[in-house]
Design a protein around this motif. Structure first.
Motif, PDB file in Angstrom:
ATOM      1  N   LEU A  27      12.941  -0.791   4.566  1.00  0.00           N
ATOM      2  CA  LEU A  27      12.451  -0.396   3.248  1.00  0.00           C
ATOM      3  C   LEU A  27      11.369  -1.348   2.763  1.00  0.00           C
ATOM      4  N   ARG A  28      11.528  -2.622   3.076  1.00  0.00           N
ATOM      5  CA  ARG A  28      10.515  -3.601   2.652  1.00  0.00           C
ATOM      6  C   ARG A  28       9.174  -3.313   3.339  1.00  0.00           C
ATOM      7  N   THR A  29       9.221  -2.935   4.618  1.00  0.00           N
ATOM      8  CA  THR A  29       7.983  -2.609   5.322  1.00  0.00           C
ATOM      9  C   THR A  29       7.297  -1.408   4.677  1.00  0.00           C
ATOM     10  N   LEU A  30       8.066  -0.404   4.293  1.00  0.00           N
ATOM     11  CA  LEU A  30       7.499   0.761   3.612  1.00  0.00           C
ATOM     12  C   LEU A  30       6.826   0.349   2.298  1.00  0.00           C
ATOM     13  N   ASP A  31       7.482  -0.560   1.559  1.00  0.00           N
ATOM     14  CA  ASP A  31       6.913  -1.034   0.297  1.00  0.00           C
ATOM     15  C   ASP A  31       5.583  -1.743   0.525  1.00  0.00           C
ATOM     16  N   VAL A  32       5.532  -2.592   1.555  1.00  0.00           N
ATOM     17  CA  VAL A  32       4.313  -3.356   1.826  1.00  0.00           C
ATOM     18  C   VAL A  32       3.195  -2.429   2.292  1.00  0.00           C
ATOM     19  N   LEU A  33       3.520  -1.469   3.143  1.00  0.00           N
ATOM     20  CA  LEU A  33       2.498  -0.522   3.602  1.00  0.00           C
ATOM     21  C   LEU A  33       1.962   0.317   2.443  1.00  0.00           C
ATOM     22  N   ALA A  34       2.812   0.576   1.464  1.00  0.00           N
ATOM     23  CA  ALA A  34       2.385   1.365   0.308  1.00  0.00           C
ATOM     24  C   ALA A  34       1.569   0.540  -0.677  1.00  0.00           C
ATOM     25  N   SER A  35       1.679  -0.794  -0.597  1.00  0.00           N
ATOM     26  CA  SER A  35       1.127  -1.641  -1.658  1.00  0.00           C
ATOM     27  C   SER A  35      -0.014  -2.547  -1.226  1.00  0.00           C
ATOM     28  N   ALA A  36      -0.169  -2.819   0.050  1.00  0.00           N
ATOM     29  CA  ALA A  36      -1.203  -3.758   0.501  1.00  0.00           C
ATOM     30  C   ALA A  36      -2.596  -3.250   0.155  1.00  0.00           C
ATOM     31  N   ASP A  37      -3.458  -4.169  -0.214  1.00  0.00           N
ATOM     32  CA  ASP A  37      -4.833  -3.791  -0.548  1.00  0.00           C
ATOM     33  C   ASP A  37      -5.598  -3.308   0.674  1.00  0.00           C
ATOM     34  N   ILE A  38      -5.320  -3.967   1.809  1.00  0.00           N
ATOM     35  CA  ILE A  38      -6.002  -3.626   3.056  1.00  0.00           C
ATOM     36  C   ILE A  38      -4.969  -3.540   4.164  1.00  0.00           C
ATOM     37  N   LEU A  39      -5.160  -2.585   5.067  1.00  0.00           N
ATOM     38  CA  LEU A  39      -4.273  -2.430   6.217  1.00  0.00           C
ATOM     39  C   LEU A  39      -5.055  -2.745   7.487  1.00  0.00           C
ATOM     40  N   ALA A  40      -4.405  -3.445   8.404  1.00  0.00           N
ATOM     41  CA  ALA A  40      -5.007  -3.741   9.700  1.00  0.00           C
ATOM     42  C   ALA A  40      -3.999  -3.335  10.768  1.00  0.00           C
ATOM     43  N   ALA A  41      -4.492  -2.807  11.873  1.00  0.00           N
ATOM     44  CA  ALA A  41      -3.567  -2.304  12.882  1.00  0.00           C
ATOM     45  C   ALA A  41      -4.166  -2.392  14.276  1.00  0.00           C
ATOM     46  N   GLU A  42      -3.287  -2.642  15.253  1.00  0.00           N
ATOM     47  CA  GLU A  42      -3.707  -2.636  16.646  1.00  0.00           C
ATOM     48  C   GLU A  42      -4.207  -1.241  17.021  1.00  0.00           C
ATOM     49  N   ASP A  43      -3.528  -0.216  16.509  1.00  0.00           N
ATOM     50  CA  ASP A  43      -3.945   1.172  16.705  1.00  0.00           C
ATOM     51  C   ASP A  43      -3.894   1.867  15.344  1.00  0.00           C
ATOM     52  N   THR A  44      -5.049   2.111  14.760  1.00  0.00           N
ATOM     53  CA  THR A  44      -5.088   2.670  13.407  1.00  0.00           C
ATOM     54  C   THR A  44      -4.502   4.082  13.349  1.00  0.00           C
ATOM     55  N   ARG A  45      -4.659   4.851  14.418  1.00  0.00           N
ATOM     56  CA  ARG A  45      -4.119   6.223  14.417  1.00  0.00           C
ATOM     57  C   ARG A  45      -2.598   6.205  14.356  1.00  0.00           C
ATOM     58  N   THR A  46      -1.983   5.284  15.110  1.00  0.00           N
ATOM     59  CA  THR A  46      -0.526   5.180  15.113  1.00  0.00           C
ATOM     60  C   THR A  46      -0.014   4.796  13.735  1.00  0.00           C
ATOM     61  N   LEU A  47      -0.684   3.839  13.087  1.00  0.00           N
ATOM     62  CA  LEU A  47      -0.251   3.409  11.755  1.00  0.00           C
ATOM     63  C   LEU A  47      -0.413   4.537  10.731  1.00  0.00           C
ATOM     64  N   LYS A  48      -1.535   5.226  10.764  1.00  0.00           N
ATOM     65  CA  LYS A  48      -1.756   6.322   9.813  1.00  0.00           C
ATOM     66  C   LYS A  48      -0.713   7.425   9.994  1.00  0.00           C
ATOM     67  N   LYS A  49      -0.363   7.722  11.252  1.00  0.00           N
ATOM     68  CA  LYS A  49       0.655   8.752  11.513  1.00  0.00           C
ATOM     69  C   LYS A  49       2.008   8.315  10.973  1.00  0.00           C
ATOM     70  N   LEU A  50       2.354   7.024  11.166  1.00  0.00           N
ATOM     71  CA  LEU A  50       3.626   6.500  10.664  1.00  0.00           C
ATOM     72  C   LEU A  50       3.676   6.589   9.140  1.00  0.00           C
ATOM     73  N   MET A  51       2.583   6.227   8.495  1.00  0.00           N
ATOM     74  CA  MET A  51       2.533   6.306   7.033  1.00  0.00           C
ATOM     75  C   MET A  51       2.645   7.751   6.554  1.00  0.00           C
ATOM     76  N   GLU A  52       2.035   8.660   7.270  1.00  0.00           N
ATOM     77  CA  GLU A  52       2.108  10.079   6.916  1.00  0.00           C
ATOM     78  C   GLU A  52       3.539  10.589   7.019  1.00  0.00           C
ATOM     79  N   ILE A  53       4.238  10.190   8.078  1.00  0.00           N
ATOM     80  CA  ILE A  53       5.632  10.607   8.272  1.00  0.00           C
ATOM     81  C   ILE A  53       6.494  10.168   7.087  1.00  0.00           C
TER      82      ILE A  53
END
Length: 285
Positions: A27-53
């Motif tokens: 749950l904490r990870t979900l909160d941080v992904l929802a709140s961070a000003d900037i997101l960085a990812a090894e694979d941006t497509r994978t992160l965007k899909k996870l956030m969409e889910i």
């Protein structure tokens, strides 16, 4: 929705992401992904899909690709954001950042620049495999991916011959048969081992046996998916100082100390510096 937007301190947040099953996220990870000003990812497509889910809106927030091939170009952008008082969340493609992951230099530079770094614990293929493998976990050595060439791979395996504890490696499906065959020949075919693949996914599987039996089995079957290999502790004992001295003295009859130390280090897996020091002591006596 199981997340909420929160006010984050301006620092780097290392967020662990699921190995396969999307609900293996905190749950904490979900909160941080929802709140961070900037997101960085090894694979941006994978992160965007996870956030969409998980129903996390990206909005106008930038997503920076950060991987092995663009680290030097991407790090200044992340440091600039932190200097401007923004929060940055970094996610590896799957599992925990920094574990066989390109985030190492990022963390060093962020800390070196005086900015904060925190880690949000979560999924890790290493730990998941160890919990499923049924091999001792009181002591283990994680060595990431072995070299792709046969000679280099066998040399690294040799260096772990006397390691105390379970050995843990990542491996690709294309090289798993060659890796297990080399491990059987270098470390001994009688060692217990486990091939753990597709962890947390639909076709999760743990294949157990000795290195020899696993190698035989891989001649008839090809594997797919992400793979973690566990190899049990061997019976080989670390070389005694007396044995090292005797072997070094023999080698130094035909070659220089430098060459003898190189040869003995390669043959035994003992650190060259340790062998060289013994040689210096022998020359003084």
């Amino acid at each position: 929705m199981n997340h909420k937007e929160i006010v984050l301190e301006p620092m780097l947040y290392l967020v662990a992401t699921p190995l396969g099953t999307a609900r293996d996220i905190t749950l904490r990870t979900l909160d941080v992904l929802a709140s961070a000003d900037i997101l960085a990812a090894e694979d941006t497509r994978t992160l965007k899909k996870l956030m969409e889910i998980h129903g996390i809106a990206l909005g106008e927030r930038p997503v920076i690709a950060y991987h092995d091939h663009n680290g030097e170009r991407a790090r200044p952008r992340i440091l600039k954001a932190l200097a401007a008082g923004q929060s940055v969340a970094y996610a590896s493609e799957a599992g925990t950042p920094m574990i066989a992951d390109p985030g190492y230099h990022l963390v060093r530079e962020v800390q070196g620049a005086g900015f904060g770094v925190t880690s949000l614990p979560g999924p890790s293929a290493v730990i998941t495999a160890l919990t499923l493998g049924g091999l001792p976990t009181d002591v283990f050595t994680f060595a990431g991916f072995l070299p792709s060439t046969k000679s280099a791979r066998r040399k690294v395996l040799k260096s772990f011959e006397a390691a105390q504890g379970t050995l843990v490696f990542y491996e690709s499906p294309k090289r798993i048969a060659a890796m297990i065959k080399d491990a059987a020949e270098v470390l001994g075919g009688a060692r217990e081992a486990r091939i753990c693949r597709e962890l947390t996914k639909k076709f999760e599987e743990v294949i157990g046996g000795t290195l020899a039996s696993l190698s035989d089995g891989l001649t008839e079957r090809s594997l797919k998916g992400e793979i973690v290999v566990l190899i049990g502790k061997g019976t080989a004992q670390p070389l005694s100082r007396e044995t090292l001295v005797a072997e070094l003295e023999t080698l130094m009859e035909d070659m220089s100390l430098r060459d003898a130390a190189d040869r003995l280090a390669e043959d035994t897996g003992v650190k060259r510096r340790e062998i060289y020091q013994i040689g210096l002591e022998l020359q003084k006596s």
